[in-house]
Design an enzyme around this catalytic site. Structure first.
Site, PDB file in Angstrom:
ATOM      1  N   LYS A 195     -44.586   0.871 -72.691  1.00 12.34           N
ATOM      2  CA  LYS A 195     -44.739   2.298 -72.400  1.00 12.34           C
ATOM      3  C   LYS A 195     -44.948   3.103 -73.676  1.00 12.34           C
ATOM      4  O   LYS A 195     -44.237   2.901 -74.660  1.00 12.34           O
ATOM      5  CB  LYS A 195     -43.493   2.789 -71.650  1.00 12.34           C
ATOM      6  CG  LYS A 195     -43.478   4.279 -71.352  1.00 12.34           C
ATOM      7  CD  LYS A 195     -42.318   4.623 -70.457  1.00 12.34           C
ATOM      8  CE  LYS A 195     -42.188   6.118 -70.240  1.00 12.34           C
ATOM      9  NZ  LYS A 195     -41.174   6.458 -69.230  1.00 12.34           N
ATOM     10  N   ASP A 200     -36.019   1.672 -70.327  1.00 10.44           N
ATOM     11  CA  ASP A 200     -36.285   2.962 -69.703  1.00 10.44           C
ATOM     12  C   ASP A 200     -35.353   3.231 -68.521  1.00 10.44           C
ATOM     13  O   ASP A 200     -35.392   2.497 -67.533  1.00 10.44           O
ATOM     14  CB  ASP A 200     -37.743   2.973 -69.228  1.00 10.44           C
ATOM     15  CG  ASP A 200     -38.293   4.368 -69.039  1.00 10.44           C
ATOM     16  OD1 ASP A 200     -37.500   5.312 -68.946  1.00 10.44           O
ATOM     17  OD2 ASP A 200     -39.528   4.505 -68.981  1.00 10.44           O
ATOM     18  N   ASP A 201     -34.526   4.258 -68.627  1.00 10.42           N
ATOM     19  CA  ASP A 201     -33.661   4.714 -67.524  1.00 10.42           C
ATOM     20  C   ASP A 201     -32.529   3.742 -67.185  1.00 10.42           C
ATOM     21  O   ASP A 201     -31.998   3.784 -66.072  1.00 10.42           O
ATOM     22  CB  ASP A 201     -34.480   4.972 -66.253  1.00 10.42           C
ATOM     23  CG  ASP A 201     -35.306   6.246 -66.333  1.00 10.42           C
ATOM     24  OD1 ASP A 201     -35.332   6.876 -67.406  1.00 10.42           O
ATOM     25  OD2 ASP A 201     -35.925   6.613 -65.321  1.00 10.42           O
ATOM     26  N   HIS A 226     -37.274   1.686 -64.994  1.00 13.87           N
ATOM     27  CA  HIS A 226     -37.829   2.931 -64.454  1.00 13.87           C
ATOM     28  C   HIS A 226     -38.513   2.666 -63.113  1.00 13.87           C
ATOM     29  O   HIS A 226     -39.079   1.601 -62.900  1.00 13.87           O
ATOM     30  CB  HIS A 226     -38.841   3.497 -65.451  1.00 13.87           C
ATOM     31  CG  HIS A 226     -39.286   4.900 -65.201  1.00 13.87           C
ATOM     32  ND1 HIS A 226     -40.100   5.250 -64.152  1.00 13.87           N
ATOM     33  CD2 HIS A 226     -39.048   6.054 -65.887  1.00 13.87           C
ATOM     34  CE1 HIS A 226     -40.346   6.555 -64.201  1.00 13.87           C
ATOM     35  NE2 HIS A 226     -39.704   7.063 -65.244  1.00 13.87           N
ATOM     36  N   ASN A 268     -33.016   7.201 -72.378  1.00 15.39           N
ATOM     37  CA  ASN A 268     -32.216   8.323 -71.856  1.00 15.39           C
ATOM     38  C   ASN A 268     -31.246   7.758 -70.829  1.00 15.39           C
ATOM     39  O   ASN A 268     -31.263   6.562 -70.532  1.00 15.39           O
ATOM     40  CB  ASN A 268     -33.084   9.419 -71.231  1.00 15.39           C
ATOM     41  CG  ASN A 268     -34.116   8.913 -70.234  1.00 15.39           C
ATOM     42  OD1 ASN A 268     -35.326   8.966 -70.499  1.00 15.39           O
ATOM     43  ND2 ASN A 268     -33.664   8.410 -69.101  1.00 15.39           N
ATOM     44  N   CYS A 309     -37.846  10.901 -71.160  1.00 16.14           N
ATOM     45  CA  CYS A 309     -38.577   9.877 -71.924  1.00 16.14           C
ATOM     46  C   CYS A 309     -39.303  10.350 -73.178  1.00 16.14           C
ATOM     47  O   CYS A 309     -38.984   9.928 -74.286  1.00 16.14           O
ATOM     48  CB  CYS A 309     -39.598   9.196 -71.010  1.00 16.14           C
ATOM     49  SG  CYS A 309     -38.944   8.548 -69.463  1.00 16.14           S
ATOM     50  N   HIS A 344     -46.279   6.998 -73.469  1.00 15.67           N
ATOM     51  CA  HIS A 344     -45.844   8.299 -72.968  1.00 15.67           C
ATOM     52  C   HIS A 344     -45.823   9.386 -74.035  1.00 15.67           C
ATOM     53  O   HIS A 344     -45.004  10.304 -74.001  1.00 15.67           O
ATOM     54  CB  HIS A 344     -44.453   8.190 -72.306  1.00 15.67           C
ATOM     55  CG  HIS A 344     -44.232   9.241 -71.257  1.00 15.67           C
ATOM     56  ND1 HIS A 344     -43.007   9.464 -70.653  1.00 15.67           N
ATOM     57  CD2 HIS A 344     -45.082  10.164 -70.708  1.00 15.67           C
ATOM     58  CE1 HIS A 344     -43.105  10.441 -69.778  1.00 15.67           C
ATOM     59  NE2 HIS A 344     -44.349  10.892 -69.789  1.00 15.67           N
ATOM     60  N   LYS A 377     -29.638  11.139 -66.114  1.00 15.12           N
ATOM     61  CA  LYS A 377     -30.923  11.613 -66.625  1.00 15.12           C
ATOM     62  C   LYS A 377     -31.165  13.068 -66.211  1.00 15.12           C
ATOM     63  O   LYS A 377     -30.726  13.503 -65.159  1.00 15.12           O
ATOM     64  CB  LYS A 377     -32.034  10.719 -66.072  1.00 15.12           C
ATOM     65  CG  LYS A 377     -33.429  11.016 -66.583  1.00 15.12           C
ATOM     66  CD  LYS A 377     -34.431  10.038 -65.988  1.00 15.12           C
ATOM     67  CE  LYS A 377     -35.854  10.349 -66.458  1.00 15.12           C
ATOM     68  NZ  LYS A 377     -36.829   9.393 -65.897  1.00 15.12           N
TER      69      LYS A 377
END
Length: 431
Positions: free
Chosen positions: A125, A31-32, A209, A271, A71, A127, A286
Site C-alpha cells: 500500500k 494496516d488497521d 484492512h 493506526n 492511513c 496511499h 481508528k
C-alpha cells in the site's frame, strides 16, 4: 610477539567495523491491526507465531504511536520524518482525489537510502498519491509492486470504485492470487535478487484492512464483501493469520540468505484497529485520538545491537522509525526531522530523554475537532469542547479524568499544545 599483537588488534578492529557496518533495513507496515490482535500483545484468539517470535528476538514497544488515527498521514510521516501536518497530510487521500499527493521535496526516507547506495523497494500500500509524480518511484523506491489507493480487493485487485488497482512501478498489471501472498512473494524475490548488496525494503501489507476477504474463501466479484460494513471477526482472524504467515516467510528468507544478523527489522501498524479489531486494553479505535486510535504494535530487531526479549514503555512515534533508519544506515539524520533515533534508548546505551508527542484530528471551521498530547505518562485529550487528563501508567484505558485534580499539569500541557499548533501551517477552510 609483536606480530601477534598487531594481528590481534587487526582482528579486533575488523570485528568492530563489521559490527558497526550499516545494516540492511526491512520495514514492515500493516494496516488497521488492533493493539490486542497479536499473541505478543495479549491475543488468545489469533495465532501469530512469527510476529510473536520477532518480539522475542528484539524489543517489543508497548507505548508506540502512529502519527495519526488514519492511513495517509502516518505513511507521510514515515516518508518525511515529520509531523504529517507539516506536509499537508491532515487526512487521508480519498478515492477521487487524483491530483493530491505527497511532494517529492518533502520526503527523505527512500531518497536518502538510495543516495547512500541502498537498493530500495516498496511492496504493498502507498496511499500517498495516484499520479506518477507522487508515486513510490518518484520518492526513491527502485521497485514498487502494489496499489496507490486506500485499499484493494484481495482477489480481483480492483479498488472500491471498481477500477483495476494493482501496479508494478507505474504500469497497471494483472496477476492472479491473494494480495497478501503476492506481496510476500515479491518481497522474497527482492531479497533473493539483492542479497549481495545493501537494501532497504518496505513491505506495506494492506492486511487486515477491509475488504474483509479471508484467503480460504475466494470472492472474485468483490461486491459481496467490499466495504467496512461487511465481514466477521472470524474473517478478520484468518486475514491476520495469513498476514503472520507472510511475514514469517519474509523473515525466513532473511535467515536462509544469512542476512538476518545484519538486518534492522522494524514492524509498525499505521493506526488503531477498526470495527473487527481488538484494541484491548485501549479505549476507542481508528478515527479517534484516544489511545485505541493511535497506540499501535511496534517491534524492533537488530541482532547484536538491540537486546532480545525486552519490553520497552518508551513513548515513540512513527517519525522515530524514519530517524532510526536513516541514522543507522546513512550515518545522519536530516535537519528538521521530528523523529529521534531510538536505538541508543532501547539498547540501554543512553537514557531516554523526556518527550512530548502531539496529534491533531482536524475538523475545519469547527470547535469539535480532537487534539491529543503524550507528556511523560500523562495523556491530554481535547474532545468536543472537553479537556481530559489521564495517567496512562495507571489508567491505560483512559477511564478516570484527572483534569480537575491536576490543573497545573493541564495548563502546562495546554500551553505546549498551543505552541506546537502555532508552528504548523494553518488548517484549510472547509468547502
Amino acid at each position: 610477539m609483536r606480530s601477534w599483537v598487531i594481528l590481534t588488534a587487526f582482528l579486533f578492529l575488523g570485528a568492530t567495523q563489521l559490527q558497526a557496518a550499516p545494516p540492511n533495513v526491512l520495514l514492515i507496515v500493516v494496516d488497521d491491526l488492533g493493539y490486542g490482535d497479536l499473541g505478543c500483545y495479549g491475543s488468545k484468539e489469533i495465532k501469530t507465531p512469527h510476529l510473536d517470535q520477532l518480539a522475542k528476538q528484539g524489543v517489543r514497544l508497548t507505548d508506540a504511536y502512529a502519527a495519526a488515527p488514519v492511513c495517509s498521514p502516518t505513511r507521510a510521516a514515515l516518508l518525511t520524518g515529520r509531523y504529517p501536518q507539516k506536509t499537508g497530510f491532515e487526512w487521508v487521500i480519498n478515492y477521487t482525489e487524483k491530483d493530491r499527493g505527497l511532494l517529492v521535496a518533502d520526503s527523505v526516507l527512500a531518497k536518502n537510502m538510495k543516495a547512500a547506495g541502498y537498493s530500495t523497494a516498496l511492496y504493498g500500500k502507498w496511499h500517498l498519491g495516484y499520479k506518477p509524480q507522487f508515486g513510490p518511484n518518484a520518492h526513491g523506491f527502485d521497485d514498487f509492486f502494489g496499489f496507490p489507493g486506500a485499499d484493494l480487493d484481495y482477489f480481483s485487485h480492483k479498488d472500491a470504485l471498481g477500477d483495476p488497482g494493482l501496479y508494478h512501478n507505474t504500469e497497471l498489471i494483472n496477476e492472479e492470487g491473494y494480495l497478501t501472498d503476492l506481496l510476500t512473494k515479491r518481497a522474497e524475490q527482492f531479497l533473493d535478487k539483492n542479497a549481495g548488496k545493501p537494501f532497504f525494503m518496505e513491505v506495506a501489507y494492506n492486511a487486515p484492512h477491509w475488504p474483509f476477504q479471508r484467503p480460504d474463501k475466494p470472492d472474485l466479484n468483490g461486491k459481496a464483501t467490499y466495504g467496512p460494513a461487511h465481514g466477521t471477526r472470524a474473517d478478520y482472524v484468518k486475514i491476520v493469520e495469513r498476514l503472520d504467515e507472510g511475514i514469517g516467510r519474509v523473515l525466513k528468507k532473511l535467515e536462509d540468505l544469512k542476512l538476518a544478523d545484519n538486518t534492522l527489522v522494524l514492524f509498525l501498524n499505521d493506526n488503531g484497529g477498526e470495527r473487527l479489531s481488538d484494541n484491548t486494553p485501549l479505549f476507542h479505535g481508528k478515527y479517534s485520538l484516544w489511545e485505541g486510535g493511535i497506540r499501535v504494535p511496534c517491534m524492533v530487531r537488530w541482532p547484536g545491537v538491540v537486546p532480545s526479549g525486552k519490553d520497552s514503555s518508551l513513548p515513540v512515534i512513527a517519525m522515530d522509525l524514519t530517524a532510526t533508519i536513516l541514522k543507522n544506515a546513512t550515518g545522519k539524520i536530516p535537519e528538521n526531522l521530528d523523529g529521534e533515533d531510538i536505538i541508543p534508548w532501547i539498547s540501554g546505551k543512553q537514557e531516554a530523554k523526556p518527550r512530548t508527542l502531539f496529534w491533531r484530528l482536524p475538523r475545519p471551521n469547527s470547535r469539535f475537532g480532537q487534539r491529543a498530547v503524550r507528556y511523560g505518562n500523562w495523556k491530554y485529550i481535547f474532545d468536543r469542547e472537553s479537556e481530559l487528563l489521564f495517567d496512562l501508567a495507571n489508567d491505560i484505558g483512559e477511564r478516570k479524568n484527572l483534569a480537575y485534580q491536576h490543573p497545573e499539569i493541564l495548563k502546562e500541557i495546554r500551553e505546549k499544545l498551543i505552541k506546537w499548533e502555532t508552528s504548523l501551517p494553518a488548517l484549510p477552510s472547509s468547502k
